[in-house]
Design an enzyme around this catalytic site. Structure first.
Site, mmCIF file in Angstrom:
data_model
loop_
_atom_site.group_PDB
_atom_site.id
_atom_site.type_symbol
_atom_site.label_atom_id
_atom_site.label_comp_id
_atom_site.label_asym_id
_atom_site.label_seq_id
_atom_site.Cartn_x
_atom_site.Cartn_y
_atom_site.Cartn_z
ATOM 1 N N ASP A 1 -1.869 10.781 -1.805
ATOM 2 C CA ASP A 1 -2.227 9.741 -2.777
ATOM 3 C C ASP A 1 -2.549 10.347 -4.130
ATOM 4 O OD1 ASP A 1 -2.608 6.944 -1.311
ATOM 5 O OD2 ASP A 1 -2.929 8.631 0.034
ATOM 6 N N GLN B 1 -1.622 2.405 10.030
ATOM 7 C CA GLN B 1 -0.371 2.449 9.244
ATOM 8 C C GLN B 1 0.709 3.248 9.979
ATOM 9 O OE1 GLN B 1 -3.446 2.894 8.000
ATOM 10 N NE2 GLN B 1 -3.548 2.496 5.796
ATOM 11 N N ARG C 1 0.868 -1.158 0.000
ATOM 12 C CA ARG C 1 0.000 0.000 0.000
ATOM 13 C C ARG C 1 0.923 1.232 0.000
ATOM 14 N NH1 ARG C 1 2.492 1.766 3.571
ATOM 15 N NH2 ARG C 1 1.030 3.431 3.717
ATOM 16 N N GLY C 2 0.270 2.441 -0.093
ATOM 17 C CA GLY C 2 1.079 3.642 -0.301
ATOM 18 C C GLY C 2 1.155 3.890 -1.806
#
Ligand code: MRU
Length: 356
Positions: free
Chosen positions: A240, A199, A51-52
């Site tokens: 994002d 996270q 993710r990221g």
């Protein structure tokens, strides 16, 4: 960056398979996982083994390598690219990487197609590593300025994980911190745990510990009072999707941190590679905001006394929950954008000047 003292990347290609660090098992278990098919890559993005935004882009690129390896029939590859793009909606790096790979694939009619796409995926990852390193060198100047003025530990607040685990290496928001630490500047990081998937606690604090950088985990709602108490010198977060207007979409809760920073005159920087700029959407209301399974809120995972990862219910059984994964911080609350090319204002003019 380091895991158990060994340099590591988040994704690489080895013996014809794609290797990833399964981030759903961190911080309690460090597991390297093989992705053998494009379906594996789509699944790894959807269930957030990776993710990221930048790492999602890198995984999508390698996903198309796996698709070509499985079946270099164009129809299959095009379907795979569409399925990859559908795996998560908000991080623009996903579509950016797929478009770049598809341009290469559609422009090639050689039987060397696998080597060509593999090379492109590796280039996307190498470029991201270089961009993130440069973001760090550009952001380092901000930390140095504060340190030269105060000669005290620089307290930096961050949210979610925009660390090396969210990219190929170095991270975006963490890269200036790693460079400052390597340069001997005393830094301390306030790490927002970042409910519901934590996270911040599970990944950012974990990677900072591995690099020996002082950090403290806080509940997400603690940032405001720390800023009122002048315990925060600077905020650095990732993104994002940043629009060419300078509006910034990032993990849910970022907007509230920006408002508190604005109210307390704390500089609020956003770190990003140019692959995370969306040059098409003009209004932040058109950014697709991911809604994830409410179980991520109503249940929580941890390690039990037998060292097993366990998931338990924490909400009343009958309660409903809404799990919006991202929000948008308007450009007016952003002090500056830290990119691989330098630091600029969060505005169309500045972004066009820097990148167009
Ligand atoms: O849902 P996630 O974990 O993919 O969200 C990640 C973030 O919001 C990061 O801040 C962003 O992707 C930048 S990563 C360099």
């Amino acid at each position: 960056m380091k895991i158990d003292g060994n340099e590591s990347r988040t994704i690489w290609y080895e013996n014809n398979v794609v290797k990833i660090i399964d981030q759903t098992k961190l911080p309690h278990k460090f597991i390297i996982k093989d992705l053998k098919t494009v379906k594996d890559a789509i699944n790894a993005i959807t269930i957030m083994e990776v993710r990221g935004a930048p790492l999602i882009g890198g995984t999508a690129a390698y996903g198309l390598v796996l698709a070509v390896k499985e079946n270099n029939n164009l129809e299959f590859i095009i379907k795979s690219s569409e399925d990859l793009i559908k795996s998560r909606p908000t991080a623009i790096n996903l579509k950016w990487a797929v478009d770049r790979m598809m341009k290469k694939i559609l422009g090639t009619n050689s039987d060397q197609i696998l080597d060509i796409v593999l090379n492109e995926a590796k280039e996307i990852c190498d470029e991201d590593e270089k961009f993130c390193e440069n973001i760090g060198l550009n952001g380092l100047r901000i930390i140095e300025e504060i340190y030269n003025k105060t000669k005290k530990t620089v307290n930096i607040l961050t949210h979610c994980n925009a660390g090396w685990l969210a990219t190929i290496n170095w991270g975006t928001a963490t890269s200036p911190i790693y460079h400052a630490h390597k340069k001997g500047i005393p830094v301390h990081v306030w790490v927002g745990e970042t409910r519901p998937r934590n996270q911040g606690a599970n990944l950012t604090s974990y990677e900072l510990n591995e690099e020996g950088i002082a950090n403290t985990i806080i509940a997400d709602n603690t940032g405001g009072i720390l800023m009122q108490r002048s315990d925060v010198d600077l905020c650095i977060v990732g993104t994002d999707r940043t629009l060419s207007t300078g509006d910034v979409c990032n993990k849910i809760g970022t907007y509230l941190k920006a408002l508190a920073a604005h109210d307390n005159n704390v500089p609020f920087y956003v770190a990003l590679p140019s692959s995370t700029i969306d040059w098409n959407i003009k209004s932040f209301k058109d950014i697709p905001i991911e809604v994830r399974n409410s179980e991520e809120l109503s249940h929580i995972e941890g390690i039990d006394e037998d060292n097993k990862i366990k998931k338990i219910l924490i909400y009343p059984k009958k309660s409903k929950a809404l799990n919006l994964a991202f929000d948008v911080t308007p450009a007016k609350y952003v002090t500056g954008l830290i990119t691989e090319k330098g630091i600029c204002e969060a505005s169309s003019d500045a972004l066009n000047k820097m990148f167009k």
